[in-house]
Motif scaffolding. Structure first.
Motif, PDB file in Angstrom:
ATOM      1  N   LEU A   1      -0.658   6.040   7.187  1.00  0.00           N
ATOM      2  CA  LEU A   1      -0.162   4.706   6.829  1.00  0.00           C
ATOM      3  C   LEU A   1       1.145   4.398   7.553  1.00  0.00           C
ATOM      4  CD1 LEU A   1      -0.808   2.211   5.175  1.00  0.00           C
ATOM      5  CD2 LEU A   1       0.424   3.215   3.247  1.00  0.00           C
TER       6      LEU A   1
ATOM      7  N   ASN B   1       0.826  -1.206   0.000  1.00  0.00           N
ATOM      8  CA  ASN B   1       0.000   0.000   0.000  1.00  0.00           C
ATOM      9  C   ASN B   1       0.859   1.255   0.000  1.00  0.00           C
ATOM     10  OD1 ASN B   1      -3.213  -0.059   0.596  1.00  0.00           O
ATOM     11  ND2 ASN B   1      -2.261  -1.980   1.208  1.00  0.00           N
TER      12      ASN B   1
ATOM     13  N   TYR C   1       2.198   1.855  -3.524  1.00  0.00           N
ATOM     14  CA  TYR C   1       1.140   2.463  -4.360  1.00  0.00           C
ATOM     15  C   TYR C   1       1.014   3.954  -4.044  1.00  0.00           C
ATOM     16  CZ  TYR C   1      -1.016  -1.825  -6.271  1.00  0.00           C
ATOM     17  OH  TYR C   1      -1.271  -2.988  -6.968  1.00  0.00           O
TER      18      TYR C   1
ATOM     19  N   ALA D   1      -5.688  -0.020   6.319  1.00  0.00           N
ATOM     20  CA  ALA D   1      -5.158   0.557   5.082  1.00  0.00           C
ATOM     21  C   ALA D   1      -6.185   1.491   4.441  1.00  0.00           C
ATOM     22  CB  ALA D   1      -4.771  -0.551   4.111  1.00  0.00           C
TER      23      ALA D   1
ATOM     24  N   TRP E   1      -6.101   5.671   3.702  1.00  0.00           N
ATOM     25  CA  TRP E   1      -6.299   6.298   2.384  1.00  0.00           C
ATOM     26  C   TRP E   1      -7.389   7.366   2.408  1.00  0.00           C
ATOM     27  CZ3 TRP E   1      -3.720   5.920  -2.236  1.00  0.00           C
ATOM     28  CH2 TRP E   1      -2.753   4.913  -2.351  1.00  0.00           C
TER      29      TRP E   1
END
Length: 316
Positions: free
Chosen positions: A119, A70, A73, A150, A154
């Motif tokens: 995160l 994650n 990304y 997660a 976000w």
């Protein structure tokens, strides 16, 4: 009365800005374009490799690597908000950016920056549970919990940062339309606003406290517990192994939060364009470039998985 009307017209007339960026280095535009192109490729390739490795290798199907995936990304999205615009400006020498594009860039930058803060806090919590409560780790950090943490990282900052961006761009701009920066960040934008911006500056500090300082305090709390637990381990080998699993993450935290905190918590009177650009380069470009190296070269599991993938390709 007519003069007042003209002044108001001038205030509302700013429909685009000019990102000065690195225009004060006219002889280095091609060199800067090449350097930033290489950095962007390193970030894209490095993070994409981490994503591929953590998805393909069965040994890396663990919460720690799910969060690392994650994070990779997120890093790709984060730098893609800034670096393509820098490259475009350097290549074309067209530094104009519409008010809407500027607001959009700032909003995505702030949302992704907030996601990174949360995160990193989640990743530190994962290490805390793994090291301080290893027997409960599979139960606490189950797949559902990992997905929720997660996803929360976000999306948490989206409404807050949309609101903050709207608040900043609802200000009247009359001083100039030249942004002495390489992207639309809060401090240089506030410098262009008319009148007293004290309330907006206080608002920025409050938001930074919520989305950056609180995650950072949670990280500090997690690592204080982790360090105490590691120091109580009976063998030096055990202590070294435990610390190696979280040292990479701790290094990334220091690099990201250190430069970001200095940028946003300095008083307005201490802001200078040169220092702001240097600090911003550090947490928007330099740190994301080093993150894949930190998480791969300092992680034996990732390196072992990479070797296995390479050997399989060679065997084929």
């Amino acid at each position: 009365m007519k003069q007042e009307l003209r002044a108001e017209d001038n205030i509302s007339a700013v429909m685009q800005f000019v990102l000065l960026g690195f225009s004060d280095l006219p002889n280095f535009q091609i060199l800067l374009f090449m350097v930033f192109s290489i950095i962007y490729m390193v970030i894209l390739v490095g993070n994409t490799l981490i994503i591929i490795i953590t998805r393909l290798d069965n040994e890396l199907q663990k919460p720690m690597y799910f969060f690392l995936q994650n994070f990779s990304y997120l890093e790709i999205c984060y730098v893609s908000v800034i670096l393509p615009r820098i490259l475009f400006n350097l290549w074309t020498q067209d530094r104009s950016i519409s008010l809407l594009d500027c607001a959009t860039q700032m909003c995505f930058f702030l949302m992704l920056g907030t996601a990174e803060c949360f995160l990193l806090a989640v990743m530190s919590y994962d290490r805390y549970v793994a090291i301080c409560s290893p027997l409960h780790y599979p139960v606490v950090m189950n797949h559902k919990m990992c997905v929720q943490l997660a996803l929360g990282s976000w999306v948490t900052g989206i409404p807050v940062q949309i609101g903050q961006t709207w608040q900043i761009f609802s200000l009247p701009f009359c001083n100039s339309n030249h942004i002495d920066h390489f992207f639309c960040d809060i401090p240089p934008i506030l410098k262009l606003a008319c009148g007293d911006t004290f309330v907006h500056e206080v608002s920025v500090y409050i938001v930074v406290m919520l989305v950056a300082a609180i995650p950072f305090m949670l990280i500090l709390a997690s690592y204080s517990k982790i360090i105490c637990t590691i120091l109580r381990l009976p063998t030096a080998k055990g202590r070294a192994k435990a610390f190696s699993t979280c040292s990479s993450h701790l290094l990334v935290v220091v690099l990201f939060f250190g430069s970001g905190t200095i940028t946003y918590f300095r008083p307005k009177s201490n802001h200078s364009a040169g220092i702001d650009k240097l600090l911003s380069l550090f947490y928007t470009v330099v740190t994301p470039m080093f993150n894949p190296m930190i998480y791969s070269f300092r992680n034996k599991d990732v390196m072992a998985a990479l070797k296995k993938i390479i050997l399989k390709k060679v065997a084929l």
